[in-house]
Each structure stands twice: as C-alpha cells, then as structure tokens.
Motif scaffolding. Structure first.
Motif, short mmCIF file in Angstrom:
data_model
loop_
_atom_site.label_atom_id
_atom_site.label_comp_id
_atom_site.label_asym_id
_atom_site.label_seq_id
_atom_site.Cartn_x
_atom_site.Cartn_y
_atom_site.Cartn_z
N THR A 155 55.86 61.38 37.73
CA THR A 155 55.60 60.80 39.04
C THR A 155 54.13 60.98 39.45
N SER A 156 53.58 62.18 39.26
CA SER A 156 52.19 62.40 39.65
C SER A 156 51.23 61.65 38.74
N ALA A 157 51.70 61.25 37.55
CA ALA A 157 50.86 60.43 36.68
C ALA A 157 50.54 59.10 37.33
N GLY A 158 51.43 58.63 38.20
CA GLY A 158 51.15 57.40 38.93
C GLY A 158 49.90 57.53 39.77
N PHE A 159 49.71 58.70 40.37
CA PHE A 159 48.50 58.96 41.16
C PHE A 159 47.27 58.84 40.28
N GLY A 160 47.33 59.40 39.09
CA GLY A 160 46.20 59.33 38.18
C GLY A 160 45.94 57.93 37.66
N PHE A 161 47.01 57.18 37.44
CA PHE A 161 46.89 55.84 36.87
C PHE A 161 46.34 54.83 37.87
N SER A 162 46.31 55.23 39.14
CA SER A 162 45.90 54.32 40.20
C SER A 162 44.52 53.72 39.96
N SER A 163 43.55 54.55 39.60
CA SER A 163 42.20 54.03 39.43
C SER A 163 42.10 53.10 38.23
N ALA A 164 42.98 53.27 37.25
CA ALA A 164 42.98 52.37 36.09
C ALA A 164 43.35 50.96 36.49
N ILE A 165 44.15 50.83 37.54
CA ILE A 165 44.57 49.51 38.02
C ILE A 165 43.62 48.99 39.10
N PHE A 166 43.33 49.83 40.10
CA PHE A 166 42.64 49.35 41.28
C PHE A 166 41.12 49.27 41.13
N SER A 167 40.50 50.13 40.32
CA SER A 167 39.04 50.03 40.17
C SER A 167 38.62 48.69 39.56
N PRO A 168 39.19 48.28 38.41
CA PRO A 168 38.83 46.94 37.89
C PRO A 168 39.25 45.81 38.84
N LEU A 169 40.39 45.99 39.53
CA LEU A 169 40.84 44.96 40.45
C LEU A 169 39.86 44.78 41.61
N GLN A 170 39.39 45.88 42.17
CA GLN A 170 38.43 45.81 43.27
C GLN A 170 37.13 45.14 42.82
N THR A 171 36.67 45.51 41.63
CA THR A 171 35.44 44.90 41.12
C THR A 171 35.64 43.41 40.85
N ALA A 172 36.81 43.03 40.36
CA ALA A 172 37.09 41.61 40.11
C ALA A 172 37.11 40.81 41.41
N ILE A 173 37.58 41.41 42.49
CA ILE A 173 37.61 40.73 43.78
C ILE A 173 36.21 40.64 44.39
N ILE A 174 35.47 41.75 44.33
CA ILE A 174 34.19 41.82 45.03
C ILE A 174 33.03 41.25 44.21
N ASN A 175 33.02 41.54 42.92
CA ASN A 175 31.89 41.15 42.09
C ASN A 175 32.37 40.50 40.79
N PRO A 176 33.06 39.36 40.86
CA PRO A 176 33.61 38.75 39.65
C PRO A 176 32.53 38.23 38.71
N ASP A 177 31.32 37.94 39.22
CA ASP A 177 30.24 37.41 38.40
C ASP A 177 29.37 38.51 37.80
N ASN A 178 29.74 39.78 38.04
CA ASN A 178 29.00 40.93 37.51
C ASN A 178 27.52 40.87 37.89
N ILE A 179 27.27 40.59 39.16
CA ILE A 179 25.89 40.58 39.66
C ILE A 179 25.39 42.01 39.75
N ALA A 180 24.24 42.27 39.17
CA ALA A 180 23.74 43.64 39.07
C ALA A 180 23.18 44.12 40.40
N PRO A 181 23.36 45.39 40.72
CA PRO A 181 22.69 45.96 41.90
C PRO A 181 21.20 46.13 41.60
N VAL A 182 20.43 46.23 42.65
CA VAL A 182 18.97 46.34 42.47
C VAL A 182 18.45 47.59 43.17
N ALA A 183 17.32 48.08 42.67
CA ALA A 183 16.66 49.22 43.32
C ALA A 183 15.97 48.72 44.58
N ILE A 184 16.10 49.47 45.65
CA ILE A 184 15.52 49.09 46.93
C ILE A 184 14.17 49.77 47.11
#
Length: 526
Positions: A155-184
């Motif tokens: 059951t607690s493995a689900g907590f660990g597995f969360s980032s494996a699902i949601f990190s790529p999902l968040q990036t796909a929603i926010i930055n699907p074109d893989n636009i690079a960040p820049v130094a300010i």
C-alpha cells in the motif's frame, strides 16, 4: 462446515486483494503532493516571477516545509480523535474531499502571493494527508492480519509510485514541447526559469486538470478499499442518537486511554518517532529540491521529468521490498543498514554532481530508494509492538514528528540558501541527520507491548468492550477452551443461532487467539 469455511476464506482473500489495490490507488493519488512538489516548484516559481522577480526555485521549498509542519499536527488529530470518532471510511472521505480542493483553490492563489499558494497547495494538502494515509494502510491489514509488513509495503508503495506517474504527466501538460528554461540576467548563472508564454499560461490550468484526475482516482480507490466485514448473520446497529454519541465518546476515550497508559509510557514510541523525524527530514529535503538541483546541471526539462518518474518507481519498489523484509528481519537490524547507506549517499552527492551528471542521477535514485523505506517499516513495527485496535492512536502520535521534520527542512532551506547558492551544506546537513537515525533505529525493541490497563479472564467469554455495547448486547454464553479450534467455532455458532442474539465482532473479548480467523464466520460484524 470445513467447506463453508474454505469458501469464506477464498472470498475474503479475493476481497482483501481488492482492498489492498484500492489503498494502493488512493496512496498513489495522495502521494502526488510530496512526490511532485519538487517537479512543480520550478514551474510555480517561473509563473510567480511575472509578479515578483525576486522569487527563486529554492523559495518554493517553503510550500513543502510549511505544509509538512501542519502534517504532523494533522496526523496526531487524525489518529487520536477523527478516526476513532468517524471511523476509517468516513475519515478517508473527508480527507479526500479536502485534498482535491487544494489544487482547485491554488488555481486562484498562484497569481496572488507565495504565502497564499503555500496555504492552499501546501497546508491544505498536508494537513489531511494522514487522514487519508492511516485508514488506507489500516483497512487492508484487517483482511491479512498475519501479513502486516507485506500489506503495508504494497500500500505504501503507491505513495512512492506517485511521482512516476504524476511528474511526467505534469510536464506533458505544462511543457509538452520541451521548451528549455533560460538563465535570468542578474540571477545565479546556473539558476534557470521558464519564460515562454505558452509554458506559463498552462501552469494554472494544470491545477484544474490535476484536481479532476485526483477525484477520479480517489473515487476508484475509495470504492475498492473497504474494511473486513462478515456477510453472514444479522448486524447490530445502535439506533438512538444518545447511544451513538456515547459509543463515539467511548471509542475516543478508549483510544486516548491506550495512548496514555501504554503508548506514551513506552520508550519505543519515542524512538520510532525520532526515527520518523530524522528519515523524513532527509526525504523532505530530497523532495523539495531534486528538480531545482537537476536544472542546474541540465536544461532538458523532459529528461529531468523522466528522472523524477524513475525516482517514484524506485521508491515504490523499495517500499514493497521493505515490507517483505520487515516480516523476515528485525527492525533494529534492517533499518540501521538503510541509514548507513543513506548517510554515505548524501555525503557524496554534491561532489559527484560536479564531476558527472549521470553520477548525480545514480545517487539521486539510490537516495530515493533508501530515504522512504521507513513509510513501510515504521507502521509495520508499530503494528507488531502495539494492540492493532489502537494502532491509529500510536501512529498519530508518531506522526507528530513529521511537523518537526518539515520544520527542519524549512530551517535548512532558509539558513543554507540565505548565505550560499551551493547545495553542499544542505546535503552534508542531511547526511548528519541520516546518521542519527542509525543510532535510534538500533535501539528499537522487538517484544510486543502489553496493554498495562487490560486484564484477561481465564474463561473464554463473549462480552462487550464499552458501556454502550454492554447495555445492548448481553453475553450469550461460555466456551470450554479445552475444545479444539473448530469445535469452539461450532459451539459459538450454535450459541448465536439458538439464542438469536444480535451482536457484533467488537463484542467478542477474550476468545482464544487461534479462533480469531473464524470469528467472523460465527458472529456478524457491523
């Protein structure tokens, strides 16, 4: 009779597996706050820099730190008051509703201020975290009482597995074109932020998507994750409002009494609480800054999101493995080894990162593999040491240490990054804290702790556990303990059938331990 018992056992096993699966899905979703705040922090910082150019990636560490400080208090209240008051399922529902509200409110606060975002996304998610986690861990265990470690691990493995699902999902929603960040210009030359309007406009919208996804996953998990009950026989229900009030009060008093008379008077409670504090302080540090650190070494956002996904996979595997190992090896042998390895990994991460990005990634993954094992081992050890009925109270008290863990993360965040841009002091500090857990986990004993306020009868008797139940359910008879297990089971069945007594499993006290697996085939559960 043997055939009937076998059929019941098969059904219970299948239903128990579904309950474990439901808890796994629930914790995948609940783990998205801790598991992905490091991934979201650079996005949040980049968006908020439109209104406040002084905000940095490191400043967003306060979201996790502030939220975590309320998490410990929420854990204590959940385990000692809310869960005994509302029960597992209703408590779980309340936690889910509040958790799903967090990203919805953050949609409005992200454009307001860092303090507003800290409250809506950090505090609101973290304060109900254990109101979700404790029931999700304890409910499946009711189906498999002899495999507590394995169930906790899965059951607690689900907590660990969360980032494996949601990190790529968040990036796909926010930055699907893989636009690079820049130094300010004017900032640290290695600090990078997203400035492309297409990326920035998707950041608030992503919170609405996340809220909808959370609600759907929680709904599936909630339907599957149910406590062990018996489908046979009649069910006793306390119908009067006064009786229900007395029963709730009795549960809370009983839980608090056990914590005071047994939990707080045993040194292992405090040692486990410190161990949780130390290991979670390390884990919180990794969660808060892994992506900010990674962006200093690489500007490829999608590659870094994949790295974050692997973080989750390794954390998931580690928790399952730890759940299996804790059923075979003693806590005070397993966890010191984990602590030593984690100490070494943290001490060498920054020097290795200056020589090799791939070396840094390997150490980051190993750190994630080791840092969150305690989410499986400490609850399993508590269930081995203390009365299972009151584990939520003890776990709630141990959860208080989480406030100090995230408080430590916040203090380190302020002290280190106020004076230097280097991560070296930060990681060395975490290494020292990790080493202290080696000492504390070695001191934990493995002998079950008896309830100092309990007394046991020499006769196997069916009786009640609180005054309200005593008024409504009378003892229905006695069973000779000299009989075999199956003979006792049949005798109890005859007593219930012959006298037509409406009773509940809580009314069974002092039945011989080997008879418990058969109790629910004899006497119905409410």
């Amino acid at each position: 009779m043997m055939l009937a018992l076998c059929d019941i056992e098969k059904f219970n096993r299948f239903r128990g597996i579904l309950s474990v699966l439901g808890a796994f899905v629930i914790l995948i979703t609940a783990g998205s706050f801790h598991g992905t705040i490091g991934n979201l922090a650079p996005y949040f910082a980049s968006y908020m820099r439109q209104y406040d150019a002084n905000i940095t990636n490191e400043d967003l560490g306060i979201v996790l730190a502030a939220g975590g400080m309320t998490q410990g208090v929420g854990s204590f209240i959940a385990g000692s008051v809310i869960i005994p008051w509302l029960g597992y399922r209703l408590s779980l529902m309340c936690g889910i509703i509040c958790f799903c509200s967090s990203p919805l409110i953050s949609y409005f606060t992200i454009g307001h201020s860092l303090s507003a975002l800290t409250f809506s996304y950090g505090v609101m998610s973290a304060v109900v975290f254990n109101l979700i986690v404790l029931p999700s861990q304890l409910i499946p265990v009711s189906w498999f009482p002899n495999s507590k470690g394995k169930v906790m691990g899965v059951t607690s493995a689900g907590f660990g597995f969360s980032s494996a699902i949601f990190s790529p999902l968040q990036t796909a929603i926010i930055n699907p074109d893989n636009i690079a960040p820049v130094a300010i210009i004017g900032s640290n030359s290695t600090a990078r932020y997203f400035t492309d309007p297409r990326v920035l406009e998707r950041i608030p919208i992503s919170l609405l998507y996340l809220a909808a996804i959370y609600a759907a996953l929680f709904g599936v998990g909630f339907l599957l994750c149910v406590e062990y009950t018996n489908t046979e026989g009649r069910v006793a229900k306390v119908t009067s409002k006064e009786s229900r009030s007395q029963l709730v009060k009795a549960r809370i008093v009983e839980s608090g009494s056990y914590l005071y008379t047994t939990g707080l008077r045993n040194r292992d409670t405090y040692i486990l609480a410190y161990s949780r504090y130390a290991l979670l302080a390390v884990g919180g540090g990794l969660l808060a800054h892994w992506k900010g650190f990674s962006l200093r070494l690489s500007s490829d956002d999608q590659i870094i999101s994949v790295i974050g996904g692997v973080n989750g996979v390794l954390s998931c595997v580690a928790r399952i493995l730890a759940g299996i190992l804790i059923d075979r090896f003693m806590f005070n042998r397993l966890m010191p080894v984990v602590g030593i390895l984690l100490t070494v990994v943290l001490a060498i991460t920054v020097p290795v990162s200056q020589m090799s990005f791939y070396g840094f990634v390997a150490l980051l993954w190993l750190g994630y593999f080791l840092a969150f094992i305690h989410f499986s081992t400490i609850p399993a050890q508590v269930m081995k040491l203390y009365d299972g009925k009151h584990c939520s109270a003890v776990l709630g008290f141990i959860g208080l240490s989480e406030s100090f863990s995230y408080g430590t993360v916040g203090v380190l965040n302020t002290l280190v990054f106020s004076y230097t841009d280097s991560y070296l002091p930060y990681y060395i500090s975490m290494s020292v804290i990790s080493f202290s857990s080696v000492i504390s986990t070695t001191m934990v004993r493995n002998v079950p702790i008896k309830n100092s306020s309990s007394s046991h009868s020499e006769t196997t008797t069916i009786c009640s556990t609180s005054e309200i139940i005593k008024k409504e359910v009378e003892p229905i008879g006695f069973v000779n303990k000299e009989l075999g297990i199956l003979e006792q089971a049949e005798k109890l069945r005859e007593l219930v059938r012959d006298q037509g007594t409406i009773t509940r499993r809580r009314s069974i006290a002092y039945i011989q331990k080997p008879l418990f697996p058969y109790a629910d085939s004899i006497i119905s559960t409410n």
